[in-house]
Design a protein around this motif. Structure first.
Motif, PDB file in Angstrom:
ATOM      1  N   TYR A  47       0.856  -1.360  -0.102  1.00  0.00           N
ATOM      2  CA  TYR A  47       0.090   0.004   0.088  1.00  0.00           C
ATOM      3  C   TYR A  47       0.734   1.287   0.036  1.00  0.00           C
ATOM      4  CZ  TYR A  47      -3.375   3.633   1.423  1.00  0.00           C
ATOM      5  OH  TYR A  47      -3.798   4.772   1.409  1.00  0.00           O
ATOM      6  N   SER A  48       2.196   1.432   0.826  1.00  0.00           N
ATOM      7  CA  SER A  48       2.799   2.368   0.808  1.00  0.00           C
ATOM      8  C   SER A  48       3.616   2.701  -0.560  1.00  0.00           C
ATOM      9  CB  SER A  48       3.831   2.130   1.924  1.00  0.00           C
ATOM     10  OG  SER A  48       3.251   2.098   3.232  1.00  0.00           O
ATOM     11  N   GLN A  49       4.057   1.513  -1.025  1.00  0.00           N
ATOM     12  CA  GLN A  49       4.652   1.846  -2.642  1.00  0.00           C
ATOM     13  C   GLN A  49       3.479   1.972  -3.607  1.00  0.00           C
ATOM     14  OE1 GLN A  49       6.205  -2.129  -3.287  1.00  0.00           O
ATOM     15  NE2 GLN A  49       7.686  -1.967  -1.838  1.00  0.00           N
ATOM     16  N   LEU A  50       2.344   1.681  -3.500  1.00  0.00           N
ATOM     17  CA  LEU A  50       1.179   2.048  -4.487  1.00  0.00           C
ATOM     18  C   LEU A  50       0.875   3.607  -4.251  1.00  0.00           C
ATOM     19  CD1 LEU A  50      -0.699   1.344  -6.589  1.00  0.00           C
ATOM     20  CD2 LEU A  50      -2.230   0.685  -4.734  1.00  0.00           C
ATOM     21  N   ALA A  51       0.721   4.150  -2.979  1.00  0.00           N
ATOM     22  CA  ALA A  51       0.494   5.662  -2.530  1.00  0.00           C
ATOM     23  C   ALA A  51       1.646   6.181  -2.960  1.00  0.00           C
ATOM     24  CB  ALA A  51       0.200   5.799  -0.991  1.00  0.00           C
ATOM     25  N   GLU A  52       2.900   5.861  -3.058  1.00  0.00           N
ATOM     26  CA  GLU A  52       3.998   6.863  -3.515  1.00  0.00           C
ATOM     27  C   GLU A  52       3.715   6.774  -4.870  1.00  0.00           C
ATOM     28  OE1 GLU A  52       8.267   5.660  -2.764  1.00  0.00           O
ATOM     29  OE2 GLU A  52       7.647   5.487  -0.592  1.00  0.00           O
ATOM     30  N   ARG A  53       4.002   5.824  -5.677  1.00  0.00           N
ATOM     31  CA  ARG A  53       3.506   5.650  -6.990  1.00  0.00           C
ATOM     32  C   ARG A  53       2.540   6.709  -7.402  1.00  0.00           C
ATOM     33  NH1 ARG A  53       5.357  -0.246  -8.602  1.00  0.00           N
ATOM     34  NH2 ARG A  53       7.357  -0.489  -8.034  1.00  0.00           N
ATOM     35  N   LEU A  54       1.479   6.594  -6.950  1.00  0.00           N
ATOM     36  CA  LEU A  54       0.337   7.287  -7.513  1.00  0.00           C
ATOM     37  C   LEU A  54       0.526   8.911  -7.118  1.00  0.00           C
ATOM     38  CD1 LEU A  54      -2.722   7.096  -8.294  1.00  0.00           C
ATOM     39  CD2 LEU A  54      -3.482   7.010  -6.048  1.00  0.00           C
ATOM     40  N   LEU A  58       0.207  11.315  -9.934  1.00  0.00           N
ATOM     41  CA  LEU A  58      -1.103  11.940 -10.063  1.00  0.00           C
ATOM     42  C   LEU A  58      -1.100  13.428 -10.882  1.00  0.00           C
ATOM     43  CD1 LEU A  58      -3.971  11.494  -9.112  1.00  0.00           C
ATOM     44  CD2 LEU A  58      -3.350  12.734  -7.027  1.00  0.00           C
ATOM     45  N   PRO A  59      -0.020  14.257 -10.702  1.00  0.00           N
ATOM     46  CA  PRO A  59       0.097  15.444 -11.520  1.00  0.00           C
ATOM     47  C   PRO A  59      -0.179  15.155 -12.963  1.00  0.00           C
ATOM     48  CG  PRO A  59       1.619  15.618  -9.837  1.00  0.00           C
ATOM     49  CD  PRO A  59       0.959  14.351  -9.787  1.00  0.00           C
ATOM     50  N   ALA A  60       0.641  14.171 -13.474  1.00  0.00           N
ATOM     51  CA  ALA A  60       0.695  13.979 -15.199  1.00  0.00           C
ATOM     52  C   ALA A  60      -0.748  13.354 -15.357  1.00  0.00           C
ATOM     53  CB  ALA A  60       1.614  12.814 -15.333  1.00  0.00           C
ATOM     54  N   ILE A  61      -1.545  12.665 -14.451  1.00  0.00           N
ATOM     55  CA  ILE A  61      -2.759  12.233 -14.782  1.00  0.00           C
ATOM     56  C   ILE A  61      -3.742  13.469 -14.927  1.00  0.00           C
ATOM     57  CG2 ILE A  61      -4.542  10.677 -14.067  1.00  0.00           C
ATOM     58  CD1 ILE A  61      -2.708   8.856 -12.741  1.00  0.00           C
ATOM     59  N   ARG A  66      -7.060  17.168 -18.216  1.00  0.00           N
ATOM     60  CA  ARG A  66      -7.699  18.613 -18.586  1.00  0.00           C
ATOM     61  C   ARG A  66      -7.258  18.490 -20.076  1.00  0.00           C
ATOM     62  NH1 ARG A  66      -5.280  19.998 -13.527  1.00  0.00           N
ATOM     63  NH2 ARG A  66      -3.194  20.412 -14.349  1.00  0.00           N
ATOM     64  N   THR A  67      -6.230  18.151 -20.660  1.00  0.00           N
ATOM     65  CA  THR A  67      -5.938  18.184 -22.004  1.00  0.00           C
ATOM     66  C   THR A  67      -6.999  17.171 -22.927  1.00  0.00           C
ATOM     67  OG1 THR A  67      -3.334  18.096 -21.814  1.00  0.00           O
ATOM     68  CG2 THR A  67      -4.277  17.692 -24.066  1.00  0.00           C
ATOM     69  N   LEU A  68      -7.382  16.213 -22.374  1.00  0.00           N
ATOM     70  CA  LEU A  68      -8.590  15.471 -22.872  1.00  0.00           C
ATOM     71  C   LEU A  68      -9.742  16.391 -22.705  1.00  0.00           C
ATOM     72  CD1 LEU A  68      -7.898  11.751 -21.861  1.00  0.00           C
ATOM     73  CD2 LEU A  68      -7.851  12.895 -24.266  1.00  0.00           C
ATOM     74  N   GLU A  69     -10.103  16.907 -21.791  1.00  0.00           N
ATOM     75  CA  GLU A  69     -11.261  17.468 -21.542  1.00  0.00           C
ATOM     76  C   GLU A  69     -11.185  18.930 -22.440  1.00  0.00           C
ATOM     77  OE1 GLU A  69     -13.451  20.113 -18.076  1.00  0.00           O
ATOM     78  OE2 GLU A  69     -11.533  19.435 -17.562  1.00  0.00           O
ATOM     79  N   ARG A  70     -10.151  19.426 -22.867  1.00  0.00           N
ATOM     80  CA  ARG A  70     -10.145  20.597 -23.567  1.00  0.00           C
ATOM     81  C   ARG A  70     -10.392  20.074 -25.168  1.00  0.00           C
ATOM     82  NH1 ARG A  70      -5.004  21.895 -23.419  1.00  0.00           N
ATOM     83  NH2 ARG A  70      -4.986  22.131 -21.071  1.00  0.00           N
ATOM     84  N   ILE A  71      -9.700  19.089 -25.498  1.00  0.00           N
ATOM     85  CA  ILE A  71     -10.090  18.452 -26.836  1.00  0.00           C
ATOM     86  C   ILE A  71     -11.528  18.285 -27.065  1.00  0.00           C
ATOM     87  CG2 ILE A  71      -9.335  16.858 -28.075  1.00  0.00           C
ATOM     88  CD1 ILE A  71      -6.791  16.678 -27.086  1.00  0.00           C
TER      89      ILE A  71
END
Length: 98
Positions: A47-54, A58-61, A66-71
């Protein structure tokens, strides 16, 4: 008198078996606790590893969202067509599995 001795002997054997059973139950409980603790620690680590990676991705996601929403806002017909194609593919996959 012999019957009393046999009953007494059975009582001794039963008491000994009951003690052995209690010892086995305690040993199993200790092993179960150890396995539970190991599993809990492993799950906590995952869980700690997953939370770290997420947290890192998260900023890239969010940017891509936002890019998809704009398109989609700029090209509504294209977004609707892509949505219909995706729904059609999903429906085709579900139907083909039956």
């Amino acid at each position: 008198m012999a019957l009393f001795a046999a009953d007494h002997d059975l009582d001794k054997r039963f008491a000994a078996l009951a003690r052995q059973f209690d010892d086995l139950r305690e040993a199993l409980a200790k092993r179960g606790d150890a396995y539970y603790e190991d599993g809990r620690e492993a799950a906590s680590d995952y869980y700690s590893q997953l939370a770290e990676r997420l947290h890192e991705t998260l900023p890239a996601i969010r940017r891509r969202g936002r890019t998809l929403e704009r398109i989609a806002r700029d090209h509504p017909a294209t977004a609707a067509a892509v949505g219909l194609v995706a729904v059609g593919l999903l429906a085709g996959l579900l139907i083909s599995r039956r």
